[in-house]
Design a protein around this motif. Sequence first.
Motif, PDB file in Angstrom:
ATOM      1  N   HIS A   5       3.435   0.033  10.689  1.00 37.31           N
ATOM      2  CA  HIS A   5       4.267   0.966   9.829  1.00 37.31           C
ATOM      3  C   HIS A   5       4.548   0.499   8.387  1.00 37.31           C
ATOM      4  N   TYR A   6       4.843  -0.879   8.425  1.00 40.07           N
ATOM      5  CA  TYR A   6       5.135  -1.710   7.259  1.00 40.07           C
ATOM      6  C   TYR A   6       3.813  -1.577   6.288  1.00 40.07           C
ATOM      7  N   ALA A   7       2.394  -2.046   7.021  1.00 36.58           N
ATOM      8  CA  ALA A   7       1.433  -2.223   6.353  1.00 36.58           C
ATOM      9  C   ALA A   7       0.807  -1.077   5.587  1.00 36.58           C
ATOM     10  N   VAL A   8       0.923   0.171   6.490  1.00 33.23           N
ATOM     11  CA  VAL A   8       0.424   1.455   6.147  1.00 33.23           C
ATOM     12  C   VAL A   8       1.048   1.569   4.547  1.00 33.23           C
ATOM     13  N   LEU A   9       2.301   1.613   4.740  1.00 28.91           N
ATOM     14  CA  LEU A   9       3.024   1.872   3.628  1.00 28.91           C
ATOM     15  C   LEU A   9       2.680   0.994   2.284  1.00 28.91           C
ATOM     16  N   ARG A  10       2.569  -0.581   2.531  1.00 30.37           N
ATOM     17  CA  ARG A  10       2.357  -1.675   1.549  1.00 30.37           C
ATOM     18  C   ARG A  10       1.031  -1.185   1.142  1.00 30.37           C
ATOM     19  N   TYR A  11       0.050  -1.132   1.995  1.00 30.68           N
ATOM     20  CA  TYR A  11      -1.262  -1.153   1.420  1.00 30.68           C
ATOM     21  C   TYR A  11      -1.568   0.256   0.349  1.00 30.68           C
TER      22      TYR A  11
ATOM     23  N   ALA B 272      -2.575   1.212  -3.803  1.00 33.72           N
ATOM     24  CA  ALA B 272      -3.628   2.152  -4.368  1.00 33.72           C
ATOM     25  C   ALA B 272      -3.304   2.779  -5.713  1.00 33.72           C
ATOM     26  N   GLY B 273      -2.168   2.324  -6.092  1.00 28.67           N
ATOM     27  CA  GLY B 273      -1.757   2.578  -7.615  1.00 28.67           C
ATOM     28  C   GLY B 273      -1.870   1.693  -8.286  1.00 28.67           C
TER      29      GLY B 273
ATOM     30  N   PRO C  16      -2.927  -1.179 -11.296  1.00 30.22           N
ATOM     31  CA  PRO C  16      -3.834  -0.973 -12.469  1.00 30.22           C
ATOM     32  C   PRO C  16      -5.264  -1.912 -12.183  1.00 30.22           C
ATOM     33  N   ASP C  17      -5.425  -2.745 -11.107  1.00 25.62           N
ATOM     34  CA  ASP C  17      -6.476  -3.674 -10.992  1.00 25.62           C
ATOM     35  C   ASP C  17      -7.454  -2.754  -9.966  1.00 25.62           C
ATOM     36  N   PRO C  18      -8.586  -2.350 -10.274  1.00 25.07           N
ATOM     37  CA  PRO C  18      -9.117  -1.231  -9.668  1.00 25.07           C
ATOM     38  C   PRO C  18      -9.972  -1.879  -8.335  1.00 25.07           C
ATOM     39  N   GLU C  19     -10.077  -2.952  -8.310  1.00 25.45           N
ATOM     40  CA  GLU C  19     -10.326  -3.987  -7.164  1.00 25.45           C
ATOM     41  C   GLU C  19      -9.303  -3.847  -6.140  1.00 25.45           C
ATOM     42  N   LEU C  20      -8.171  -4.313  -6.584  1.00 27.48           N
ATOM     43  CA  LEU C  20      -6.977  -4.224  -5.652  1.00 27.48           C
ATOM     44  C   LEU C  20      -6.589  -2.726  -5.206  1.00 27.48           C
ATOM     45  N   ALA C  21      -6.676  -1.955  -5.881  1.00 28.81           N
ATOM     46  CA  ALA C  21      -6.472  -0.374  -5.783  1.00 28.81           C
ATOM     47  C   ALA C  21      -7.442  -0.044  -4.779  1.00 28.81           C
ATOM     48  N   ALA C  22      -8.656  -0.443  -4.791  1.00 32.16           N
ATOM     49  CA  ALA C  22      -9.755   0.079  -3.922  1.00 32.16           C
ATOM     50  C   ALA C  22      -9.479  -0.491  -2.398  1.00 32.16           C
ATOM     51  N   PHE C  23      -8.835  -1.790  -2.432  1.00 25.91           N
ATOM     52  CA  PHE C  23      -8.588  -2.485  -1.065  1.00 25.91           C
ATOM     53  C   PHE C  23      -7.628  -1.661  -0.624  1.00 25.91           C
ATOM     54  N   GLY C  24      -6.581  -1.473  -1.280  1.00 25.80           N
ATOM     55  CA  GLY C  24      -5.285  -0.829  -0.890  1.00 25.80           C
ATOM     56  C   GLY C  24      -5.585   0.412  -0.022  1.00 25.80           C
ATOM     57  N   THR C  25      -6.429   1.373  -0.781  1.00 24.21           N
ATOM     58  CA  THR C  25      -6.914   2.594  -0.257  1.00 24.21           C
ATOM     59  C   THR C  25      -7.533   2.380   1.055  1.00 24.21           C
ATOM     60  N   ARG C  26      -8.535   1.536   1.194  1.00 22.93           N
ATOM     61  CA  ARG C  26      -9.317   1.193   2.533  1.00 22.93           C
ATOM     62  C   ARG C  26      -8.612   0.833   3.389  1.00 22.93           C
ATOM     63  N   ALA C  27      -7.826  -0.403   3.151  1.00 16.74           N
ATOM     64  CA  ALA C  27      -6.915  -0.943   4.092  1.00 16.74           C
ATOM     65  C   ALA C  27      -5.784  -0.037   4.755  1.00 16.74           C
ATOM     66  N   ALA C  28      -5.223   0.953   3.914  1.00 16.64           N
ATOM     67  CA  ALA C  28      -4.215   1.594   4.445  1.00 16.64           C
ATOM     68  C   ALA C  28      -4.898   2.622   5.560  1.00 16.64           C
ATOM     69  N   LYS C  29      -5.910   3.033   5.294  1.00 21.60           N
ATOM     70  CA  LYS C  29      -6.791   4.026   6.300  1.00 21.60           C
ATOM     71  C   LYS C  29      -7.063   3.271   7.635  1.00 21.60           C
ATOM     72  N   GLU C  30      -7.300   2.061   7.461  1.00 24.76           N
ATOM     73  CA  GLU C  30      -7.682   1.152   8.470  1.00 24.76           C
ATOM     74  C   GLU C  30      -6.353   0.694   9.501  1.00 24.76           C
ATOM     75  N   VAL C  31      -5.381   0.545   8.902  1.00 26.37           N
ATOM     76  CA  VAL C  31      -4.193   0.223   9.396  1.00 26.37           C
ATOM     77  C   VAL C  31      -3.502   1.325   9.948  1.00 26.37           C
ATOM     78  N   ALA C  32      -3.675   2.677   9.583  1.00 25.54           N
ATOM     79  CA  ALA C  32      -3.184   3.807  10.172  1.00 25.54           C
ATOM     80  C   ALA C  32      -3.630   3.989  11.664  1.00 25.54           C
TER      81      ALA C  32
END
Length: 244
Positions: A98-104, A108-109, A111-127
């Motif tokens: 539950h923490y990881a979904v919120l954190r990742y 996603a917001g 400014p680093d596009p690479e980190l934002a892309a990672f956050g978007t993908r990882a949040a979906k996986e941890v869901a």
Amino acid sequence: MCLLRLGDDALVLGQRLCQWITRAPTIEEDLALSNIALDLIGHARALLTRAGRLDGTGRTEDDLAFTRGEREFTNTLLTELPNGDFAQTVARQLAFTHYAVLRYASLAGCPDPELAAFGTRAAKEVAFHRLHADRWTRQLGGGTAESTRRMQRALDHVWPYVGELFDEDDATRRLAAAGTLPSPAPLRREWEQRVAGVVTGAGLTVPKTTWQARGGRSGLHTEEFTALIAELQSVHRQFPGGTW
């Protein structure tokens, strides 16, 4: 430093879950926990690689995973807790996912596009990891008298280790103020609401803790961490510089 912490959380928890392989209650759970561990190790690879690039040391993901000493790891104590029985693993997964979904998702917001892309993908996986933990919490909480007792005991055991997930320090506050990386602290209220809904829906009680375990972010780990890191690094230490 903050990316290193996230990477260490994923790496250490992934290593813990690997210890269930061939030991899970059913074949299906053996596969499920193995796949969750693989996802976490994948997250760790991305985060540690990025951390090595940004800290100016040129260290690779392998350098960070296999050549650091225990005191250099910055994961939370929650992620290194022994698996215990299956209920304890479920309780740890409930808290972390539950923490990881919120954190990742908060990444996603960035400014680093690479980190934002990672956050978007990882949040979906941890869901999906979260759904797995939610389902088992309800199943154990609403099962037999023994499964209910064990699940409540597991929650009580894990809860003192939750607070460290949301801790702030000077580094996290500076990054948040600069808009570089959001702080985890504001996520705690939503985490509490979501987890409470699952726990109470399972007929269990949200624990009220009188103490909070901390130290992992500063390199102060539990006694069991020594064996965990020795296992993680054993092949690299036996064959330093080996390639496959």
